[in-house]
Design a protein around this motif. Structure first.
Motif, PDB file in Angstrom:
ATOM      1  N   ALA A   1       0.849  -1.187   0.000  1.00 56.08           N
ATOM      2  CA  ALA A   1       0.000   0.000   0.000  1.00 56.08           C
ATOM      3  C   ALA A   1       0.886   1.240   0.000  1.00 56.08           C
ATOM      4  CB  ALA A   1      -0.907  -0.003   1.231  1.00 56.08           C
ATOM      5  N   ASP A   2       0.270   2.406   0.227  1.00 56.65           N
ATOM      6  CA  ASP A   2       1.041   3.620   0.440  1.00 56.65           C
ATOM      7  C   ASP A   2       1.585   3.613   1.859  1.00 56.65           C
ATOM      8  OD1 ASP A   2       1.175   5.679  -1.823  1.00 56.65           O
ATOM      9  OD2 ASP A   2      -0.890   4.953  -1.975  1.00 56.65           O
ATOM     10  N   PRO A   3       2.537   4.514   2.180  1.00 62.78           N
ATOM     11  CA  PRO A   3       3.215   4.454   3.475  1.00 62.78           C
ATOM     12  C   PRO A   3       2.267   4.431   4.667  1.00 62.78           C
ATOM     13  CG  PRO A   3       4.355   5.976   2.028  1.00 62.78           C
ATOM     14  CD  PRO A   3       3.100   5.572   1.318  1.00 62.78           C
ATOM     15  N   GLY A   4       2.564   3.532   5.625  1.00 61.88           N
ATOM     16  CA  GLY A   4       1.737   3.425   6.810  1.00 61.88           C
ATOM     17  C   GLY A   4       2.450   2.713   7.947  1.00 61.88           C
ATOM     18  N   PHE A   5       3.790   2.700   7.899  1.00 61.56           N
ATOM     19  CA  PHE A   5       4.557   1.902   8.862  1.00 61.56           C
ATOM     20  C   PHE A   5       4.261   2.324  10.294  1.00 61.56           C
ATOM     21  CE2 PHE A   5       8.431   0.792  11.268  1.00 61.56           C
ATOM     22  CZ  PHE A   5       8.466  -0.572  11.021  1.00 61.56           C
ATOM     23  N   THR A   6       4.205   3.638  10.560  1.00 61.13           N
ATOM     24  CA  THR A   6       3.942   4.113  11.915  1.00 61.13           C
ATOM     25  C   THR A   6       2.612   3.589  12.430  1.00 61.13           C
ATOM     26  OG1 THR A   6       5.204   6.132  11.469  1.00 61.13           O
ATOM     27  CG2 THR A   6       3.705   6.175  13.353  1.00 61.13           C
ATOM     28  N   TRP A   7       1.603   3.606  11.573  1.00 66.00           N
ATOM     29  CA  TRP A   7       0.261   3.167  11.975  1.00 66.00           C
ATOM     30  C   TRP A   7       0.245   1.683  12.289  1.00 66.00           C
ATOM     31  CZ3 TRP A   7      -3.791   0.091  10.045  1.00 66.00           C
ATOM     32  CH2 TRP A   7      -5.053   0.343  10.602  1.00 66.00           C
ATOM     33  N   TRP A   8       0.806   0.858  11.405  1.00 67.43           N
ATOM     34  CA  TRP A   8       0.836  -0.584  11.641  1.00 67.43           C
ATOM     35  C   TRP A   8       1.643  -0.906  12.896  1.00 67.43           C
ATOM     36  CZ3 TRP A   8      -2.302  -3.744   9.042  1.00 67.43           C
ATOM     37  CH2 TRP A   8      -2.791  -3.329   7.811  1.00 67.43           C
ATOM     38  N   LYS A   9       2.785  -0.250  13.055  1.00 60.26           N
ATOM     39  CA  LYS A   9       3.656  -0.517  14.198  1.00 60.26           C
ATOM     40  C   LYS A   9       2.962  -0.127  15.502  1.00 60.26           C
ATOM     41  CE  LYS A   9       7.907  -1.575  15.636  1.00 60.26           C
ATOM     42  NZ  LYS A   9       8.496  -2.926  15.455  1.00 60.26           N
ATOM     43  N   ARG A  10       2.266   1.011  15.485  1.00 59.59           N
ATOM     44  CA  ARG A  10       1.589   1.493  16.691  1.00 59.59           C
ATOM     45  C   ARG A  10       0.577   0.474  17.192  1.00 59.59           C
ATOM     46  NH1 ARG A  10      -1.414   7.031  15.828  1.00 59.59           N
ATOM     47  NH2 ARG A  10       0.760   7.737  15.832  1.00 59.59           N
ATOM     48  N   HIS A  11      -0.176  -0.121  16.293  1.00 60.27           N
ATOM     49  CA  HIS A  11      -1.235  -1.057  16.705  1.00 60.27           C
ATOM     50  C   HIS A  11      -0.690  -2.446  17.043  1.00 60.27           C
ATOM     51  CE1 HIS A  11      -4.627   1.616  16.070  1.00 60.27           C
ATOM     52  NE2 HIS A  11      -4.033   2.039  14.980  1.00 60.27           N
ATOM     53  N   ALA A  12       0.580  -2.680  16.736  1.00 61.21           N
ATOM     54  CA  ALA A  12       1.202  -3.953  17.094  1.00 61.21           C
ATOM     55  C   ALA A  12       1.748  -3.949  18.512  1.00 61.21           C
ATOM     56  CB  ALA A  12       2.332  -4.273  16.116  1.00 61.21           C
ATOM     57  N   ASP A  13       1.824  -2.786  19.143  1.00 60.64           N
ATOM     58  CA  ASP A  13       2.345  -2.705  20.504  1.00 60.64           C
ATOM     59  C   ASP A  13       1.528  -3.578  21.448  1.00 60.64           C
ATOM     60  OD1 ASP A  13       4.271  -0.952  19.698  1.00 60.64           O
ATOM     61  OD2 ASP A  13       3.289   0.855  20.480  1.00 60.64           O
ATOM     62  N   GLY A  14       2.242  -4.353  22.262  1.00 58.26           N
ATOM     63  CA  GLY A  14       1.595  -5.217  23.231  1.00 58.26           C
ATOM     64  C   GLY A  14       1.214  -6.581  22.705  1.00 58.26           C
ATOM     65  N   LEU A  15       1.418  -6.810  21.416  1.00 54.97           N
ATOM     66  CA  LEU A  15       1.112  -8.108  20.819  1.00 54.97           C
ATOM     67  C   LEU A  15       2.398  -8.834  20.446  1.00 54.97           C
ATOM     68  CD1 LEU A  15      -1.796  -7.093  18.397  1.00 54.97           C
ATOM     69  CD2 LEU A  15      -2.008  -8.187  20.639  1.00 54.97           C
ATOM     70  N   ASP A  16       2.299 -10.149  20.343  1.00 56.32           N
ATOM     71  CA  ASP A  16       3.452 -10.958  19.939  1.00 56.32           C
ATOM     72  C   ASP A  16       3.503 -10.997  18.414  1.00 56.32           C
ATOM     73  OD1 ASP A  16       5.568 -12.647  19.767  1.00 56.32           O
ATOM     74  OD2 ASP A  16       4.588 -14.372  20.745  1.00 56.32           O
ATOM     75  N   VAL A  17       3.934  -9.880  17.849  1.00 54.61           N
ATOM     76  CA  VAL A  17       3.956  -9.739  16.395  1.00 54.61           C
ATOM     77  C   VAL A  17       5.044  -8.738  16.011  1.00 54.61           C
ATOM     78  CG1 VAL A  17       2.190  -7.929  16.420  1.00 54.61           C
ATOM     79  CG2 VAL A  17       2.532  -9.271  14.360  1.00 54.61           C
TER      80      VAL A  17
END
Length: 419
Positions: free
Chosen positions: A132-148
């Motif tokens: 997709a278009d840039p979104g690394f910050t968004w994906w990374k933010r929602h991964a916090d606290g998960l084993d991913v």
């Protein structure tokens, strides 16, 4: 990746030499760029038009063309909680996504506004990719606290898009093992020029086509092999301009140009629409991709309200009077001059004296011989056949240009056909 110096028409000083990061195919695309015109796309520059945009578009529509879409952001989401994360963020049911299958989907914030849209595909039970278009910050933010783990692999791969009615013959000729046709939105791994290449039955032109994910170090070898295999089919390289017109004709939208991302990341588009142009999936004609039967996901409550109240814009096609927009100028070489360039910034739309929305991605479409664009309108004036007025800026002067609502897409989509 190569940092190469080119003379382009995009620098502030005419004739200045500017440095940019080349894609994995730049060693081949640069010598083919007869116009020396480049377009910025996120962290890269890509060829704007190799020779003639209309010819390149005709190759997409009638034969086969190859293009460089490497700047698209590419992320890997992997780990025991990968499916949980993806199902929380994607409004489609990720649990039904099979290995080797691809979803096209939007993803939204808690207000139901689209953060981005693109391809999501499952590599194995605990590994997904996003293109997709840039979104690394968004994906990374929602991964916090998960084993991913969220990993940016954008520069590790080039994307060679192979589009057109003869694309399958080219792929069959260039692969070094028996190639069986893929259903639309499926993934496979093939060997080309001795290199492993992942192919997606996908594309952004509306035509039968593929995206070839090529390891960066293999870019030149795979480009050469595809180009050679395509010679007997009349293959041409297609620049960003032709690909942009093709996606407009096919009724496909781009974040930044057709709507403003609700996320924290800067988009890959060179021009960003104002914040008031944030949009829900319903505003963008993507409501069919929202699965309200699945469990909770980000933005679900807001989207349910929009769905029940109808509080959203309607996406329509616009057939625009190009002669008015051109100020009565005659056709230049079969098309209305600089109206061939996609006008990315929003254009006000009126019904009578009342402003009812805006238009985006307005341009002359050579494949259908019309000036077209997307209308983002109030639903009460969005019926096919309705006459509207665009408040058009021509050389610094505001003029009224007539438009008529038509169905989308402007061209019949052939990309999902198996024939």
């Amino acid at each position: 990746m190569n940092d190469i110096k080119f003379t382009t028409g995009l620098s502030a000083v005419a004739g200045a030499r500017v440095a940019f990061r080349g894609t994995p195919f730049v060693e081949r695309t640069a010598p083919l760029n007869q116009n020396a015109l480049w377009m910025r796309w996120d962290r890269n520059m890509v060829v704007d038009a190799y020779s003639d945009m209309v010819e390149e578009l005709a190759a997409i529509r009638n034969r086969v063309a190859m293009g460089d879409m490497s700047p698209l952001s590419k992320y890997v989401i992997a780990g025991p909680d990968a499916e949980k994360l993806m199902d929380t963020l994607i409004p489609r049911d990720i649990t039904k996504l099979k290995i080797g299958q691809i979803y096209y989907a939007p993803w939204c914030d808690e207000n139901g506004h689209v953060v981005g849209d693109g391809l999501v595909f499952r590599m194995d039970e605990t590994t997904f990719r996003v293109s997709a278009d840039p979104g690394f910050t968004w994906w990374k933010r929602h991964a916090d606290g998960l084993d991913v783990q969220v990993t940016d692999i954008t520069e590790a791969y080039g994307i060679l898009t192979l589009q057109g009615p003869r694309s399958r013959e080219v792929l069959q000729a260039v692969t070094q093992s028996a190639f069986e046709e893929l259903p639309f939105s499926r993934l496979a791994v093939v060997t080309i020029a001795g290199r492993q290449v992942e192919i997606l039955r996908q594309g952004f032109t509306g035509e039968h086509g593929y995206e070839l994910w090529v390891k960066a170090e293999d870019g030149v070898a795979v480009w050469d092999a595809v180009q050679e295999a395509g010679q007997r089919h009349g293959i041409l390289p297609a620049g960003a301009w032709a690909l942009d017109i093709a996606r407009l004709e096919a009724g496909l939208l781009i974040v930044g140009y057709d709507y403003t991302s609700a996320g924290p990341d800067d988009g890959g588009a060179g021009i960003q629409a104002a914040g008031k142009y944030r949009a829900s999936p319903f505003d963008l004609g993507l409501g069919r991709l929202i699965d309200f039967k699945k469990g909770d996901f980000l933005g679900k409550a807001a989207l349910e309200r929009m769905s029940s109240t109808g509080d959203h814009r309607q996406l329509v096609g616009l057939d625009i009077d190009w002669s008015q927009a051109a100020g009565g100028a005659g056709l230049e070489g079969g098309s209305p001059g600089n109206l061939r360039r996609v006008r990315w910034y929003p254009v006000q739309v009126f019904h009578g004296s009342v402003e009812v929305g805006h238009a985006s991605s307005v341009a002359w479409a050579p494949s259908i011989g019309k000036m077209i664009g997307f209308g983002h309108l109030r639903r009460d004036v969005a019926e096919v056949g309705t006459q509207l007025t665009l408040r058009w800026n021509k050389d610094g002067t505001t003029i009224d240009v007539t438009a008529r609502i038509v169905d989308l897409p402007f061209l019949s989509l052939r990309r999902a056909a198996n024939g």
